[in-house]
Structure formats: C-alpha cells, structure tokens
Motif scaffolding. Sequence first.
Motif, PDB file in Angstrom:
ATOM      1  N   GLU A 161      40.796  41.453  45.816  1.00 25.08           N
ATOM      2  CA  GLU A 161      40.403  40.142  45.282  1.00 25.08           C
ATOM      3  C   GLU A 161      39.947  40.252  43.824  1.00 25.08           C
ATOM      4  O   GLU A 161      40.207  39.355  43.023  1.00 25.08           O
ATOM      5  N   GLU A 176      42.996  40.389  41.872  1.00 29.54           N
ATOM      6  CA  GLU A 176      43.697  39.093  41.922  1.00 29.54           C
ATOM      7  C   GLU A 176      43.055  38.035  41.020  1.00 29.54           C
ATOM      8  O   GLU A 176      43.724  37.070  40.619  1.00 29.54           O
ATOM      9  N   LEU A 177      41.774  38.209  40.721  1.00 31.15           N
ATOM     10  CA  LEU A 177      41.018  37.172  40.009  1.00 31.15           C
ATOM     11  C   LEU A 177      41.707  36.682  38.718  1.00 31.15           C
ATOM     12  O   LEU A 177      41.927  35.465  38.571  1.00 31.15           O
ATOM     13  N   PRO A 178      42.077  37.571  37.787  1.00 32.81           N
ATOM     14  CA  PRO A 178      42.742  37.066  36.562  1.00 32.81           C
ATOM     15  C   PRO A 178      44.096  36.430  36.862  1.00 32.81           C
ATOM     16  O   PRO A 178      44.510  35.491  36.164  1.00 32.81           O
ATOM     17  N   SER A 199      44.844  34.757  39.583  1.00 31.99           N
ATOM     18  CA  SER A 199      44.556  33.428  40.120  1.00 31.99           C
ATOM     19  C   SER A 199      44.261  32.466  38.978  1.00 31.99           C
ATOM     20  O   SER A 199      44.744  31.323  38.954  1.00 31.99           O
ATOM     21  N   GLU A 200      43.475  32.940  38.005  1.00 30.13           N
ATOM     22  CA  GLU A 200      43.142  32.098  36.846  1.00 30.13           C
ATOM     23  C   GLU A 200      44.399  31.750  36.046  1.00 30.13           C
ATOM     24  O   GLU A 200      44.509  30.662  35.479  1.00 30.13           O
ATOM     25  N   ARG A 257      42.475  45.635  37.434  1.00 29.87           N
ATOM     26  CA  ARG A 257      42.191  44.232  37.079  1.00 29.87           C
ATOM     27  C   ARG A 257      42.624  43.947  35.637  1.00 29.87           C
ATOM     28  O   ARG A 257      43.180  42.878  35.349  1.00 29.87           O
TER      29      ARG A 257
END
Lengths: 238, 394
Positions: free
Chosen positions: A106, A109-111, A113-114, A158
């Motif tokens: 996760e 995945e954060l950037p 998703s953004e 990331r």
Amino acid sequence: MSEPLLRLEHVERRYHMGGEDVRAVRGVSLSIDAGEHLAIVGPSGCGKSTLLNLLGAIDRPDAGRVLLDGRDVSALSDREATELRLRRIGFVFQRFHLLAALSARENVELPMSEAGLGKRERAERARELLSYVGLAGRERHRPPQLSGGEQQRVAIARALANRPALVLADEPTGELDARTGAEVAALFQRLNDDGTTLVIVTHDEELAAAAKRVVHMRDGLVVRDERGVAPAAAARGR
Amino acid sequence: MLGRLVAAALLGHRARTILAVAGVAVSAALLLDMVMLSTGMSVSFRSLLLARGFQLRVAPKGTLPFDTEATIADATATIAALRESPDIDAVSPVLGGNIHVPGANGTATSAVALGLDPRYQGDYEILAGRDPGEGEIVANDALLAAIGRGVGDTLTIAGGYDPQLRRFAGVRRVTIAGRARFLYLSRGQRAAAMPTASLQALGGASRRDRASLMMIRARPGADVETVRAWIARRLPRVTAISTETALAQVEERLSYFRQLAFILGSVSLVVGVLLVGTLVTVSVNERIGEFAVLRAIGVAKRTITAQIMIEGATLMLVGSLLGLLLGLVTARYLNAILSSFPGLPQAIDFFLFQPRSAWTALGLLAIAGVLAGAWPAWRGASLPVARTLREEAA
C-alpha cells in the motif's frame, strides 16, 4: 549537445534561523544529465539537503533558476510543482517516512493512486517493484514489521512507483548499519545501471564511492565537482 | 486509497477515536433531545386537540375549558342554537364531575366522571370493549384496578356522598362496557365516562341540563374563525375558543421550555464542533511530518485536506448515529419522568421524535463538525514542505 535533465543557474536560498539570515545555498550552478549517478557530499550544514530540496521542487530558490527538462520548476505554481514531484521525481528519505498503518504494498501504491492508476494496475506494479528491491513475499508486512533496510527498500520502491525521471535521496543509509547500508547502496547502483538518474546526498563514503560523479559542497557553495575519475577516493578526501 | 488512509488514521489511535465518537454521541444526543423537547409538547398538544377533528371549544363565559367548576346552563338550548349554524357539523357536550363506587364497610372509591356523546367524543380511546350506552360506563385501568372489576361487570355508582350522613346520593347500577385510556387526564387518575344524560341524572338538580364544555366540529370548507365569531354573537353567555387559539396559549406557556431547549441545544452544537475541531487539530499536529512527506512525494493538498476532513466527518457521522440512539433512549426515560407530573394529560409527550427535525439537527451537527475540521485540515495540507521536513529531521 543535448539539454541536461536538470540544470541549476546561480541558485540562491536563504532562510531565517535563530534570529539570523542563513545563506544555505549561494549561487550554485550545476547540470545533471539523464542517467547520471551523482553524490553530493560535504560537512553538516553546508547546504546539501537544501540543494536537494531545490532540485526536487519542494523548495524555491530566492534567486536563480532550477530547470528540469528545460522547464523552470521554480516558476511553477504549488499545484504544478506537486504534479511534477508526483510524476517526474522520486524521493528517498533518511528516516524512510513510510506510513506505519499501511502495508509495504500500500505504501508503494500510494503515489500511483494519487496519479490515478487503476487498482489492479497499481497492485501489479507495486508487486513488481517490491520484487525488484528484493522484498517479494513481504508485500503485506507493515513498516513496523520490517527491518530498517527493508523499510528503506520499500521507500525506494515507492520512489520508483510512477517511473520518475529522477530519484533524489537524502542520507538514505543514515539510519542503517554498515552491512544494510551496503545492500541499499548496491540497490541504488542497480537502479542507476537500469537507467534511473540518481542524486544522493550522503555522508556515507561507500555510497558516495559508488557514484560516478561527486559534488563537494562547503558553506553553500559547490567547491569541487568530480566526474568519472576515482570519485571514491575523492569522496574519502573531502 | 483515501478510505484506507482515513481508516488507518482512525484505527491507529483507537482510544482517541472511541473517546471522540463518545463525545460527539453525547453532544448529538443532547441536541436531539433538546430538539424533541422544543417541539414535542406543542406537536403533542396539537394532535391531542385535533384528535377527533373538533376545531372549537365552547366554555362558560370568561373561563377556559375545564379551567373551573363552572358549567353552561341550558345545555340543550345551547346545543340547539349552535346547530342553527350551517357551518357547524357536530356539537359534542362534555360534562365533568365525580362518581363514587361504594365498597365494603362504608368506604368508597372516587373517580373523575365525564358525561359525553360517545358518537363524537374526543376524550378517550377504547382499549377493550365498546363505547357506553344508556346504563353503561367505560373506565380506565386505574379505576378498574381500584375497584377490582373488569369489562362486563356490573357495579353500583353514586353521583354524590354526604360524609356526615354517610350516605350516597344518586345511586344507580351500571355495566362496564369498555376499558379506556383518557387522553386529557393524568396518569394514575381514576376515571369513567358515560352518556351526558346519565351523568346529569347522577348529579341531581345541580347538574341537570348542564355541560362543562362543548366541542364543535366545523363543516369541511368552513372558516373556523367565522364560526367562532358567529358563536360569540349568537351565544353571549359562552366563550368559544379555537384550537389554534388554545395552541397559541399553550405555545406561550411553553416558551420557557423552548428557550431552555434552544440554549442547551446550541451549547451541545458548539461543544460538538469544538470537540471535533480540537481532535482534528491535535491529530494534524501529531502528523505534520507525515503530511510533509506526502506532499513531498506528490500528494496534492486537496487529497490531504479531503483525508483530514473525512476523518472529522467520520467521527461526526458515527457519533451522530450513536447519539441518535442514545438521544431516543434518554428521551424515552425523561419523557416517562416528566409525563408522571401530577395534573398533566396522559397523552402529552414532552419528547416527540419527528424525523425531519431530528435529521435536520443531526445534519447540522455533522456539517458544523466537518467545517470545524476544515481549518486544521487546510493548515495541515498547506505546511511549507521543505521547512517541515527539515524541522522533523532535527
């Protein structure tokens, strides 16, 4: 001659600290080509991290220009600079700065998703990236369940999430022991070998030795810029 | 991913989240109760007064219905006069009085008695059995329990009792036709109802052809105020009061309740807003470094603002829903206490749940809570990234 990926022109950065004006960066000019592996070294307080923040568009110069792909990033609006960081620049921090409540996958995945990637696509890429940094099978672990070296690998994954043109790392081995630091340094080397442009601020001699170019800073100035020839020795001699 | 971040932030500090939700729930419950209290009594009175569609009440001149022992003389003639109006659909006379049920050893059980026209009455609801006919009564549970009788039983009642002579007056045998709940009488007050003529007969000469009040139903389409004015002209010995006027008088008397409810409701709203604002601010201050990192890696201000505001909204939403349940439970408990005050009609509710008012109040609380989180959210998202990272690293 092709345009450098990143160019600094007479960049200055001052800030107010403890009642005094500090000139953290004083008229620095620098060009960084795509595919370079560059280390910025120098004593504490010499302006390395400030310079890195300027390169990464999370800070603005008081004078001079920072150009990425020929575009003046210091003139961008906050929204444009944010978008640029999201899609063109990857950041690796000394203290990893992962979100403790999210799993490794996760966090990676954060950037994405953004950036608006679909759930399936980002899950697949996160798995690939974690495998690339040697963390296959650790996707579901949360940061507190990982060692420092593993957390830094997640942070590197990331940073690579949105296929950035440039990865900036600020003391990425500063919190790691020598052996783990060497593993992370080897990972950075592999990243560069695979074509990623790297700019690393470091006190770590091993990490600086691995760079193909070493920029020495002192009192906000670039005092030496060494390319190719025995950069490791140069780093040790700073 | 946003939902995951919100869940992570809230579940990461479980104790704080639980306390926040509990605080909002108490605040929401108080707000809901105050809204219910501010509107409950007037709505309850309105539905009580309009229960059978009587829009006017006629009482002896200068009195309010059942305010005094005063009665209207020549009830038959008065009714006949009222029926002259083409705008009047029904006239239902009610006579108030007392009856006594003789027991063993010269004792007696007393009760309020209403004489009325069972076809039109709006004073009781039948719970079992049927309306009373000639020689019959309906009684409430309090009276039936006191005399140990039930529907279908026959008993002796008296319209008066002379304690010196220890003799009952106006004695007659009646059958209990039904068990009823009397809307205007207080809980525990013993009561019976029977046709007006029966009660008049029980009361002897003093009650003959008299009524305490008359309830008037206007024909559909008729203007109630016009009917009231007509009665005032036609029958100068009586006072006609419309339901709306009665309600206005009740509203005036209830203004203290409403003011109290408004003040307490406002306080609970402010407390809810301050609570959420404080918690969101504390949460943002604790996570300044996290937000700076998110900004550094390219997460937009609006994403971070949305995340923080959704956290606040979630606290408000869950707290408000729990507050709804808590408010209903406490309102029921408080209603039971207040409704048992002596002299209050049994059918009056202090706390009346009205979905629209309740949702408006809780929605207001939720919106106020979300707005309370807006400033700390924007502040958290607008931190200078480089300086915050530098200070976090120091």
